[in-house]
Every structure is written in C-alpha cells, then in structure tokens.
Design an enzyme around this catalytic site. Structure first.
Site, PDB file in Angstrom:
ATOM      1  N   ASP A   1      62.265  22.608  86.365  1.00 32.84           N
ATOM      2  CA  ASP A   1      63.439  21.895  85.850  1.00 32.84           C
ATOM      3  C   ASP A   1      64.177  22.727  84.809  1.00 32.84           C
ATOM      4  O   ASP A   1      65.397  22.667  84.693  1.00 32.84           O
ATOM      5  CB  ASP A   1      63.007  20.588  85.164  1.00 32.84           C
ATOM      6  CG  ASP A   1      62.462  19.590  86.150  1.00 32.84           C
ATOM      7  OD1 ASP A   1      62.679  19.775  87.358  1.00 32.84           O
ATOM      8  OD2 ASP A   1      61.809  18.627  85.703  1.00 32.84           O
TER       9      ASP A   1
ATOM     10  N   GLU B   1      63.441  13.677  92.438  1.00 31.76           N
ATOM     11  CA  GLU B   1      62.657  13.436  91.220  1.00 31.76           C
ATOM     12  C   GLU B   1      62.849  11.973  90.819  1.00 31.76           C
ATOM     13  O   GLU B   1      63.372  11.159  91.593  1.00 31.76           O
ATOM     14  CB  GLU B   1      63.076  14.377  90.079  1.00 31.76           C
ATOM     15  CG  GLU B   1      62.603  15.799  90.267  1.00 31.76           C
ATOM     16  CD  GLU B   1      62.493  16.595  88.971  1.00 31.76           C
ATOM     17  OE1 GLU B   1      62.674  16.009  87.878  1.00 31.76           O
ATOM     18  OE2 GLU B   1      62.240  17.809  89.056  1.00 31.76           O
TER      19      GLU B   1
ATOM     20  N   HIS C   1      56.349  29.165  76.253  1.00 31.42           N
ATOM     21  CA  HIS C   1      56.597  27.727  76.404  1.00 31.42           C
ATOM     22  C   HIS C   1      55.334  26.955  76.767  1.00 31.42           C
ATOM     23  O   HIS C   1      55.393  25.853  77.299  1.00 31.42           O
ATOM     24  CB  HIS C   1      57.729  27.478  77.399  1.00 31.42           C
ATOM     25  CG  HIS C   1      59.064  27.646  76.745  1.00 31.42           C
ATOM     26  ND1 HIS C   1      59.578  28.864  76.439  1.00 31.42           N
ATOM     27  CD2 HIS C   1      59.956  26.742  76.293  1.00 31.42           C
ATOM     28  CE1 HIS C   1      60.737  28.711  75.845  1.00 31.42           C
ATOM     29  NE2 HIS C   1      61.001  27.423  75.739  1.00 31.42           N
TER      30      HIS C   1
HETATM   31  P1  FAD Z   1      53.810  31.406  78.467  1.00 35.23           P
HETATM   32  O1  FAD Z   1      53.729  30.140  77.719  1.00 35.23           O
HETATM   33  O2  FAD Z   1      54.265  32.583  77.722  1.00 35.23           O
HETATM   34  O3  FAD Z   1      52.411  31.695  79.184  1.00 35.23           O
HETATM   35  C1  FAD Z   1      51.762  30.703  79.925  1.00 35.23           C
HETATM   36  C2  FAD Z   1      50.407  31.201  80.426  1.00 35.23           C
HETATM   37  O4  FAD Z   1      50.602  32.194  81.408  1.00 35.23           O
HETATM   38  C3  FAD Z   1      49.555  31.842  79.351  1.00 35.23           C
HETATM   39  O5  FAD Z   1      48.212  31.631  79.658  1.00 35.23           O
HETATM   40  C4  FAD Z   1      49.904  33.308  79.480  1.00 35.23           C
HETATM   41  O6  FAD Z   1      48.898  34.149  78.978  1.00 35.23           O
HETATM   42  C5  FAD Z   1      50.082  33.441  80.969  1.00 35.23           C
HETATM   43  N1  FAD Z   1      51.062  34.446  81.349  1.00 35.23           N
HETATM   44  C6  FAD Z   1      52.330  34.576  80.922  1.00 35.23           C
HETATM   45  N2  FAD Z   1      52.927  35.590  81.568  1.00 35.23           N
HETATM   46  C7  FAD Z   1      52.006  36.112  82.407  1.00 35.23           C
HETATM   47  C8  FAD Z   1      52.003  37.177  83.335  1.00 35.23           C
HETATM   48  N3  FAD Z   1      53.092  37.920  83.546  1.00 35.23           N
HETATM   49  N4  FAD Z   1      50.880  37.421  84.035  1.00 35.23           N
HETATM   50  C9  FAD Z   1      49.761  36.684  83.852  1.00 35.23           C
HETATM   51  N5  FAD Z   1      49.691  35.669  82.971  1.00 35.23           N
HETATM   52  C10 FAD Z   1      50.810  35.380  82.267  1.00 35.23           C
HETATM   53  N6  FAD Z   1      56.612  23.690  84.406  1.00 35.23           N
HETATM   54  C11 FAD Z   1      56.867  23.324  85.657  1.00 35.23           C
HETATM   55  O7  FAD Z   1      56.089  23.584  86.564  1.00 35.23           O
HETATM   56  N7  FAD Z   1      58.012  22.634  85.964  1.00 35.23           N
HETATM   57  C12 FAD Z   1      58.948  22.337  85.031  1.00 35.23           C
HETATM   58  O8  FAD Z   1      59.958  21.733  85.347  1.00 35.23           O
HETATM   59  C13 FAD Z   1      58.701  22.735  83.695  1.00 35.23           C
HETATM   60  N8  FAD Z   1      59.604  22.489  82.733  1.00 35.23           N
HETATM   61  C14 FAD Z   1      59.341  22.875  81.459  1.00 35.23           C
HETATM   62  C15 FAD Z   1      60.292  22.615  80.470  1.00 35.23           C
HETATM   63  C16 FAD Z   1      60.059  23.017  79.173  1.00 35.23           C
HETATM   64  C17 FAD Z   1      61.095  22.724  78.122  1.00 35.23           C
HETATM   65  C18 FAD Z   1      58.835  23.646  78.848  1.00 35.23           C
HETATM   66  C19 FAD Z   1      58.546  24.004  77.440  1.00 35.23           C
HETATM   67  C20 FAD Z   1      57.886  23.899  79.808  1.00 35.23           C
HETATM   68  C21 FAD Z   1      58.126  23.521  81.133  1.00 35.23           C
HETATM   69  N9  FAD Z   1      57.216  23.766  82.140  1.00 35.23           N
HETATM   70  C22 FAD Z   1      57.488  23.404  83.420  1.00 35.23           C
HETATM   71  C23 FAD Z   1      55.936  24.400  81.847  1.00 35.23           C
HETATM   72  C24 FAD Z   1      56.002  25.889  82.075  1.00 35.23           C
HETATM   73  O9  FAD Z   1      56.069  26.193  83.435  1.00 35.23           O
HETATM   74  C25 FAD Z   1      54.750  26.567  81.538  1.00 35.23           C
HETATM   75  O10 FAD Z   1      54.555  26.214  80.204  1.00 35.23           O
HETATM   76  C26 FAD Z   1      54.878  28.068  81.670  1.00 35.23           C
HETATM   77  O11 FAD Z   1      53.656  28.644  81.336  1.00 35.23           O
HETATM   78  C27 FAD Z   1      55.916  28.566  80.756  1.00 35.23           C
HETATM   79  O12 FAD Z   1      56.235  29.893  81.042  1.00 35.23           O
HETATM   80  P2  FAD Z   1      56.274  30.930  79.873  1.00 35.23           P
HETATM   81  O13 FAD Z   1      56.971  32.114  80.391  1.00 35.23           O
HETATM   82  O14 FAD Z   1      56.802  30.324  78.634  1.00 35.23           O
HETATM   83  O15 FAD Z   1      54.714  31.198  79.752  1.00 35.23           O
END
Ligand code: FAD
Length: 520
Positions: A155, A266, A92
């Site tokens: 969220d 919020e 994400h």
């Molecule tokens: P990924 O996109 O898969 O990875 C994100 C980053 O972290 C990359 O650099 C990846 O290499 C690294 N990474 C992933 N897993 C690990 C691991 N286990 N160890 C080390 N590095 C790792 N953020 C908020 O703070 N609050 C919110 O309310 C919020 N709402 C969101 C709603 C939506 C619909 C979306 C799309 C995003 C939202 N986000 C929010 C953002 C979200 O927290 C970040 O985009 C987060 O990185 C997404 O987690 P992911 O598992 O998809 O990570």
C-alpha cells in the site's frame, strides 16, 4: 557504552576485519577497501519507534562486493569475536528488526539504486532489474516511463525492494498476482558467509526461496529482477459501505473470485467519524456517507475498496461498464457506493497523502504499535470479535484493514509463513495504530503491545483459529518455532547452510550468535 570499552570493541572488530591493520580505534577508520562510519541516530530507529538498539558502526556499501567483504571477514573467524550485521532498507520495521545492538548496520539505500527496464522479444514479457535499496516508488516512476509496472504492490511505496521481499509484500493486487515474493524472477544475494550468488527458481533455488520472506536471515539481497506488465494510464477506484461484517466479507470474497474483471480488492473498518474522515483523505471523490455510530458509539461499519484498471486514454466507458457490472452483484448499503477515476500513479501512491496528513498532525514520527495477522477464513468472525475487545472507537487512531488473500498464490518454497486455510482463503487484519505521545506515553504503548500479544497468542497458538502473524518480532524462539510450525526444520537448515555463524538479522530475535551452527 563507556568510551574505552567502545574503543576496545572497535579495535577488536576492525582487527577481525583486516588483519593487516594493527590498531584502529574508531568505526570511521578504513579497513581494506571497506569503510565503516559512525552510526547515525537513524540506524537505531525504525517506524515502530518502540525498540532502539544502537549499532557499533554503519557500512554504506558502494557495491555488493563491500557487503561480501564484510560478511566474509565476520563469518570466517571461528572462535573469534564476531559482530552481527543487519541490512537496513527504509527502516520501516516495527520492532527493531533492522537494528543490531553493538553490531554493524548495512545501509542498503547507499547501494546503486538504478532501475533497468528490459523488454524481451515477442511474447517474452518485460522485467526490471532493480537495486535492492531502491524504494518501490522509484521503481514505479522508472517503469512508468516505459509504460510498464510491476504487478504486485504494497500500500505504501516508500519501502525498499529488499525490505519487502524479506517479508512478503502485500496489497490489494495480491489476491490476483500473489504477494511481491511470488513476483520475482531472479535475485542477487550476498550470503551470510560473504558469497555473492545469482539465484532464481532454477539457479541455486534453495537460496532464492530461502531469502524470499526470509526475514533477512540467510543473505542480503542486493538486486532483484521483477516481472512487469503493461501499466494502465488510469484506474477506476470504488468504495462501498456496509453495516454487516458477514456481508462485507462475503462481497470481498465475491470480488476476489473475479480476477478477470477486478484488479485490486481491499477493505477497512469504519469505527467513528474520525476514521471515516482520515480514510477519505486520499480518495478524491465525494462521499455522502454519514453513519450513525449508535448512542454508545460502538456501531462499526465497513468499507470495501476495489479498483479496475482503465486502459482507455480518453474519457472511457469500458472500466465504468466493468464497475457497473461488478457493483450490481454486491450487497452494500444502498446507495453508498462511490467511484472515481485517478491516474495509476496516484492510485498506487495513495498512502503518501495519508502520511502527509499524519505528519501535519504530528502523528507520523510517533510509536506505532501495529498488529498484522493472517487469519484463515473460518476464523475471521472470531478474530474480529477478539480484536474489537481491544479497540475503543473515539480513541483509536489509524486504519484497520481487512481483506482476503488466496493461499494458493503463495509459493510454499519461500520462507514466508501463512496459515493453512482448507478453502484457500485467508484474511489479512492490519491494525495500523499511531499513538499520540501527549495522550499515550510509554506505559500506554506497552499496554497496547501486551494486548496485541494476547490477541496474537489466542489467535495463533490457542483457540483453534490457526492464524499467523505478519511482520512481527516473536517474543521467544519457542514462539518462532510455533510460528514456522512444520517449516521450522527447513528454516533452521537454511540458516545452517547460508549463515552458519548467525551473523545476519539478530533484530528478528530468531537466532542468537551463541547458538550458531558450530554450537548447535
Ligand atoms: P527494513 O525495515 O529496513 O528491514 C526489514 C527487514 O528486512 C529487516 O529484518 C532487515 O534486516 C531486512 N532487510 C532489509 N533489506 C534487506 C535486504 N536487501 N536483504 C535482506 N534483508 C533485508 N507491508 C506490506 O506487505 N504491505 C503494505 O501495504 C505495507 N505497508 C506499510 C506501510 C507503512 C507506513 C509501513 C511503515 C510499513 C508497511 N509495510 C507493508 C511493512 C513493510 O513491508 C515492512 O516493514 C518492510 O520490512 C519495510 O521495508 P524496509 O525497506 O523499511 O525494511
């Protein structure tokens, strides 16, 4: 990439990983006990849908040891070609941060995702041991079976534990409990050199604080220990409307000064009828607010959202009483305050309904040029005006969240960066735009991203606002230096210590493999 070049590259990488293998041509070949597989399209895709970098191969780890073997092999061959590695949680990210062109994507969802809830003795509190590839919604479901829950949320719950802990993890509880990175007791991490380490604020603290908010640069988190609190069965969820930005923010600050009464704060902008409608999708109460957006459609309204945990099992009055008490202090547009009781799970999972609605309108799997900025209190009005110059009501699709956070809830030892705010209050501005490909093609999305760059440059680098971006991929290392400011030296030193060959996280664009420690 041409097939022959790909095959050659495959052979180089696999030989590097396992010297006992003489010639292997494809990522599907097995080396030692770790198997790489052909990349799936999702490995080159993320929620932002702006960047698409295809990896060479994917690792689906069965255990942290698989990741350790991969990283150890890749980092321990000085002078030989190395492939970079990106952990991918739920993908994400917005700008390819979990992608790696020509490298190896580690699919964290493949790791065991068990959630173990542990109650300690009298007064000792409870915690959950969680696989880093677990989604927060899975953690919630498991913890609720024991009547417990983590304190700090995002969220949206369909993000992985490792993904949000690598950024920050914020929602309306952060004013009270801090971001998710302030709510971790212990981590298991595989460093960039393939070392498996258990760390905490007292055990290998340098690694513990480095990886929290560390943008995946220092190690791959494989497990996290998250403190739990007693979960309320229900929540009183309140929305109140405003026509003045000043009154809206003043009341938000009042609410965050009452953590003993309020559990979540919020707020969002109401730009037009559509934004009023879409923000109401998840809110199960009736809202009789039909504002006049002015003859030019430019009048903007604001909505504060707050919640109070309700521990009464039956129809309760305690939470209602708190809501009444708190509401009496607020200066919303009377009579426009609306309150509803919902289950704790439904409240935390509220964005799922918005996702379903956007999916049904074909607006989920589309480009998302998002902008997230932490703005110190003194700069909020200027930032809001700067931002509104780029927003056209009636055309803009998606929410714009605005709410305060308290900087002292952020542990400065972590790698996350927040602005310095002399009065301790900063705001998150989240511009969460979906673009409809039928109306906004590639050039239009690029145009929006360029506008965001200008707003971010003005707010973060010039103009005296002193803001910091959140979740952004900075366009150059010079921008990253500016972003980290006085903590840049510490960030670089942490990289040199835990990932000296710069194997990890190239998608953030902070370091390249050519400026690894050996050449720095
Ligand atoms: P990924 O996109 O898969 O990875 C994100 C980053 O972290 C990359 O650099 C990846 O290499 C690294 N990474 C992933 N897993 C690990 C691991 N286990 N160890 C080390 N590095 C790792 N953020 C908020 O703070 N609050 C919110 O309310 C919020 N709402 C969101 C709603 C939506 C619909 C979306 C799309 C995003 C939202 N986000 C929010 C953002 C979200 O927290 C970040 O985009 C987060 O990185 C997404 O987690 P992911 O598992 O998809 O990570």
């Amino acid at each position: 990439m041409e097939l022959k070049v790909l095959q050659l590259y495959a052979a180089v990488v696999v030989l590097l990983l396992c010297s006992s293998v003489n010639f292997i041509q494809s990522p599907t070949d097995v080396f030692g006990p770790v198997a790489l597989v052909e990349p799936t399209p999702s490995a080159a895709r993320d929620f932002g849908a702006v960047v698409s970098d295809a990896p060479f191969a994917v690792l689906r780890p069965g255990s942290p040891a698989d990741i350790a073997r991969l990283l150890s092999a890749l980092s321990s061959a000085p002078g030989r070609p190395r492939a970079a590695v990106a952990a991918r949680g739920a993908g994400h990210s917005l700008h390819g941060q979990a992608q790696v062109r020509g490298g190896i994507v580690v699919e964290m969802r493949a790791l065991p995702r068990a959630v173990e809830v542990v109650r300690r003795g009298e007064g000792g509190g409870a915690y959950a041991d969680v696989g880093a590839g677990a989604l927060w919604v899975e953690v919630l479901e498991e913890c609720l079976k024991a009547g417990l829950a983590p304190r700090s949320w995002t969220d949206y719950l369909y993000l992985t534990v490792g993904g949000t802990l690598s950024n920050g993890g914020i929602s309306g509880q952060a004013f009270k409990h801090g971001p998710q990175i302030s709510n971790v007791l212990e981590l298991e991490v595989v460093t960039g050199t393939g070392e498996e380490v258990t760390c905490s604020p007292t055990k290998s603290p340098e690694l513990f604080f480095a990886v929290l908010g560390g943008l995946g640069q220092f190690g791959i988190i494989t497990r996290a220990r998250i403190p739990l609190q007693v979960a309320p069965p229900k929540v009183r969820w309140v929305r109140a409307f405003y026509d003045s930005f000043q009154t809206f923010t003043k009341d938000q600050e009042l609410l965050v000064s009452m953590p003993e009464l309020v559990d979540y704060v919020e707020g969002f902008m109401v730009l037009d009828e559509q934004s009023l409608h879409s923000s109401s999708i998840a809110f199960p109460g009736q809202v009789y607010f039909s504002p006049d957006f002015g003859s030019d459609g430019k009048k903007v309204y604001y909505c504060i959202e707050f919640a109070v945990h309700d521990f009464q099992q039956e129809y309760s009055t305690a939470a209602d009483h708190v809501v009444e008490l708190v509401s009496g202090e607020l200066s919303y547009l009377r009579p426009h305050i609306y309150s509803v009781g919902v289950s704790y799970f439904d409240f935390l999972n509220r964005v799922r309904m918005e996702e379903e609605s956007l999916r049904s309108r074909g607006l989920w799997d589309v480009p998302h040029p998002w902008l997230n900025v932490f703005v110190p209190k003194h700069g909020v009005t200027r930032f809001k005006d700067l931002l509104m110059d780029t927003i056209t009501p009636g055309v803009f699709e998606g929410p714009i969240l605005v709410y305060p956070l308290l900087t002292d809830r952020w542990d400065r030892n972590t790698s996350a960066v927040v602005p310095s705010a002399p009065d301790g209050v900063m705001y998150i501005f989240s511009v969460l735009r979906s673009t409809d490909p039928a109306r906004c093609g590639r050039a239009c999305v690029e145009g929006i991203l360029e506008q965001h760059r200008r707003v971010a440059d003005e707010a973060c680098r010039g103009g005296g606002i002193g803001a910091k971006q959140y979740l952004a991929r900075q366009p150059s290392q010079a921008h990253w230096r500016d972003h980290f400011g006085s903590s840049w030296g510490r960030f670089v030193a942490r990289k040199a210590r835990f990932d000296p060959m710069h194997v990890l996280g190239p998608g953030q664009g902070i370091f390249t493999t050519t400026d690894s420690a050996s050449s720095m």
